[in-house]
Design a protein around this motif. Sequence first.
Motif, PDB file in Angstrom:
ATOM      1  N   GLY A  30       0.626  -1.179  -0.012  1.00  0.00           N
ATOM      2  CA  GLY A  30       0.020  -0.030   0.210  1.00  0.00           C
ATOM      3  C   GLY A  30       0.717   1.184   0.004  1.00  0.00           C
ATOM      4  N   VAL A  31       2.152   1.249  -0.210  1.00  0.00           N
ATOM      5  CA  VAL A  31       3.022   2.410  -0.307  1.00  0.00           C
ATOM      6  C   VAL A  31       2.883   2.953  -1.832  1.00  0.00           C
ATOM      7  CG1 VAL A  31       5.296   3.253  -0.366  1.00  0.00           C
ATOM      8  CG2 VAL A  31       4.466   1.291   1.253  1.00  0.00           C
ATOM      9  N   ASP A  32       2.643   4.378  -1.566  1.00  0.00           N
ATOM     10  CA  ASP A  32       2.526   5.176  -2.983  1.00  0.00           C
ATOM     11  C   ASP A  32       3.792   5.381  -3.499  1.00  0.00           C
ATOM     12  OD1 ASP A  32       1.710   6.567  -5.288  1.00  0.00           O
ATOM     13  OD2 ASP A  32       0.905   8.310  -3.883  1.00  0.00           O
ATOM     14  N   ILE A  33       4.486   4.645  -4.487  1.00  0.00           N
ATOM     15  CA  ILE A  33       5.757   4.756  -4.960  1.00  0.00           C
ATOM     16  C   ILE A  33       5.867   5.703  -6.140  1.00  0.00           C
ATOM     17  CG2 ILE A  33       6.132   2.172  -4.731  1.00  0.00           C
ATOM     18  CD1 ILE A  33       5.755   1.601  -7.557  1.00  0.00           C
ATOM     19  N   GLU A  34       4.898   6.392  -6.598  1.00  0.00           N
ATOM     20  CA  GLU A  34       4.681   7.429  -7.384  1.00  0.00           C
ATOM     21  C   GLU A  34       5.254   8.779  -6.424  1.00  0.00           C
ATOM     22  OE1 GLU A  34       4.846   6.962 -10.601  1.00  0.00           O
ATOM     23  OE2 GLU A  34       4.392   5.026  -9.986  1.00  0.00           O
ATOM     24  N   PRO A  36       7.239   9.404  -3.466  1.00  0.00           N
ATOM     25  CA  PRO A  36       8.088   8.952  -2.167  1.00  0.00           C
ATOM     26  C   PRO A  36       8.043   9.884  -1.078  1.00  0.00           C
ATOM     27  CG  PRO A  36       9.388   9.693  -4.199  1.00  0.00           C
ATOM     28  CD  PRO A  36       7.985   9.725  -4.749  1.00  0.00           C
ATOM     29  N   PHE A  37       8.219  11.046  -1.208  1.00  0.00           N
ATOM     30  CA  PHE A  37       8.001  12.044   0.006  1.00  0.00           C
ATOM     31  C   PHE A  37       6.635  11.929   0.719  1.00  0.00           C
ATOM     32  CE2 PHE A  37      11.084  14.349  -2.842  1.00  0.00           C
ATOM     33  CZ  PHE A  37      11.968  14.353  -2.079  1.00  0.00           C
ATOM     34  N   GLU A  38       5.595  11.618   0.168  1.00  0.00           N
ATOM     35  CA  GLU A  38       4.292  11.426   0.838  1.00  0.00           C
ATOM     36  C   GLU A  38       4.551  10.080   1.711  1.00  0.00           C
ATOM     37  OE1 GLU A  38       1.728  13.153   1.435  1.00  0.00           O
ATOM     38  OE2 GLU A  38       2.884  14.662   0.303  1.00  0.00           O
ATOM     39  N   ALA A  39       4.956   8.789   0.937  1.00  0.00           N
ATOM     40  CA  ALA A  39       5.279   7.658   1.733  1.00  0.00           C
ATOM     41  C   ALA A  39       6.107   7.809   2.778  1.00  0.00           C
ATOM     42  CB  ALA A  39       5.898   6.859   0.628  1.00  0.00           C
ATOM     43  N   GLN A  40       7.287   8.722   2.567  1.00  0.00           N
ATOM     44  CA  GLN A  40       8.073   8.926   3.798  1.00  0.00           C
ATOM     45  C   GLN A  40       7.631   9.631   4.858  1.00  0.00           C
ATOM     46  OE1 GLN A  40      11.549  11.405   2.674  1.00  0.00           O
ATOM     47  NE2 GLN A  40      12.865  10.139   4.038  1.00  0.00           N
ATOM     48  N   LYS A  41       6.600  10.563   4.720  1.00  0.00           N
ATOM     49  CA  LYS A  41       5.757  11.427   5.842  1.00  0.00           C
ATOM     50  C   LYS A  41       4.793  10.398   6.466  1.00  0.00           C
ATOM     51  CE  LYS A  41       5.579  15.732   3.258  1.00  0.00           C
ATOM     52  NZ  LYS A  41       4.611  16.738   2.543  1.00  0.00           N
ATOM     53  N   ASP A  42       4.418   9.420   5.591  1.00  0.00           N
ATOM     54  CA  ASP A  42       3.435   8.486   6.395  1.00  0.00           C
ATOM     55  C   ASP A  42       4.270   7.422   7.337  1.00  0.00           C
ATOM     56  OD1 ASP A  42       1.489   9.561   4.714  1.00  0.00           O
ATOM     57  OD2 ASP A  42       1.337   7.628   3.288  1.00  0.00           O
ATOM     58  N   MET A  43       5.423   7.020   6.890  1.00  0.00           N
ATOM     59  CA  MET A  43       6.460   6.383   7.757  1.00  0.00           C
ATOM     60  C   MET A  43       6.748   7.132   9.095  1.00  0.00           C
ATOM     61  SD  MET A  43       6.473   3.469   6.357  1.00  0.00           S
ATOM     62  CE  MET A  43       5.921   2.915   5.128  1.00  0.00           C
ATOM     63  N   HIS A  44       6.761   8.592   8.986  1.00  0.00           N
ATOM     64  CA  HIS A  44       7.279   9.323   9.904  1.00  0.00           C
ATOM     65  C   HIS A  44       6.173   9.531  10.969  1.00  0.00           C
ATOM     66  CE1 HIS A  44      11.416  10.672   9.098  1.00  0.00           C
ATOM     67  NE2 HIS A  44      11.086  11.044   7.939  1.00  0.00           N
ATOM     68  N   PHE A  45       4.988   9.530  10.584  1.00  0.00           N
ATOM     69  CA  PHE A  45       3.644   9.675  11.150  1.00  0.00           C
ATOM     70  C   PHE A  45       3.569   8.495  12.065  1.00  0.00           C
ATOM     71  CE2 PHE A  45      -0.740   8.495  11.775  1.00  0.00           C
ATOM     72  CZ  PHE A  45      -1.181   9.479  12.327  1.00  0.00           C
ATOM     73  N   LEU A  46       3.773   7.232  11.317  1.00  0.00           N
ATOM     74  CA  LEU A  46       3.680   5.938  11.879  1.00  0.00           C
ATOM     75  C   LEU A  46       4.665   5.911  13.224  1.00  0.00           C
ATOM     76  CD1 LEU A  46       2.909   3.533   9.096  1.00  0.00           C
ATOM     77  CD2 LEU A  46       1.286   4.553  10.994  1.00  0.00           C
ATOM     78  N   ARG A  47       5.748   6.168  12.919  1.00  0.00           N
ATOM     79  CA  ARG A  47       6.818   6.286  14.056  1.00  0.00           C
ATOM     80  C   ARG A  47       6.385   7.121  15.246  1.00  0.00           C
ATOM     81  NH1 ARG A  47      11.720   8.481  12.087  1.00  0.00           N
ATOM     82  NH2 ARG A  47      12.008   6.580  10.780  1.00  0.00           N
ATOM     83  N   ASP A  48       5.934   8.210  14.799  1.00  0.00           N
ATOM     84  CA  ASP A  48       5.724   9.066  16.011  1.00  0.00           C
ATOM     85  C   ASP A  48       4.220   8.636  16.916  1.00  0.00           C
ATOM     86  OD1 ASP A  48       7.571  10.854  15.351  1.00  0.00           O
ATOM     87  OD2 ASP A  48       6.471  12.205  14.192  1.00  0.00           O
ATOM     88  N   LEU A  49       3.387   7.921  16.154  1.00  0.00           N
ATOM     89  CA  LEU A  49       2.303   7.617  16.918  1.00  0.00           C
ATOM     90  C   LEU A  49       2.741   6.206  17.308  1.00  0.00           C
ATOM     91  CD1 LEU A  49      -0.737   7.280  16.954  1.00  0.00           C
ATOM     92  CD2 LEU A  49      -0.858   5.785  14.996  1.00  0.00           C
TER      93      LEU A  49
END
Length: 84
Positions: A30-34, A36-49
């Motif tokens: 489910g990672v949007d490879i088109e 990549p910066f949005e996907a990276q922001k999602d990963m940072h959000f999940l880490r913070d959560l």
Amino acid sequence: MNEDQFREFAREGGKEGGREAAQEVLRALGVDIEHPFEAQKDMHFLRDLRKGTSSVKGKLVSTIVGALALAGLYKLLSGIRWGA
């Protein structure tokens, strides 16, 4: 085709195959490879959560342990009669 050309051909084929496999796996996850910066922001959000949830859990456990200790201390001291 000499040996060096064959190695280069194999190396390029391996890179291309690996790239396609990685994109397919990321897409399946489910990672949007088109974007990549949005996907990276999602990963940072999940880490913070995850870190925030862990912090809240630790504080909740400390609060419960403190409340139980205070209740036990109250029960102990309420059995002692002051000045009697």
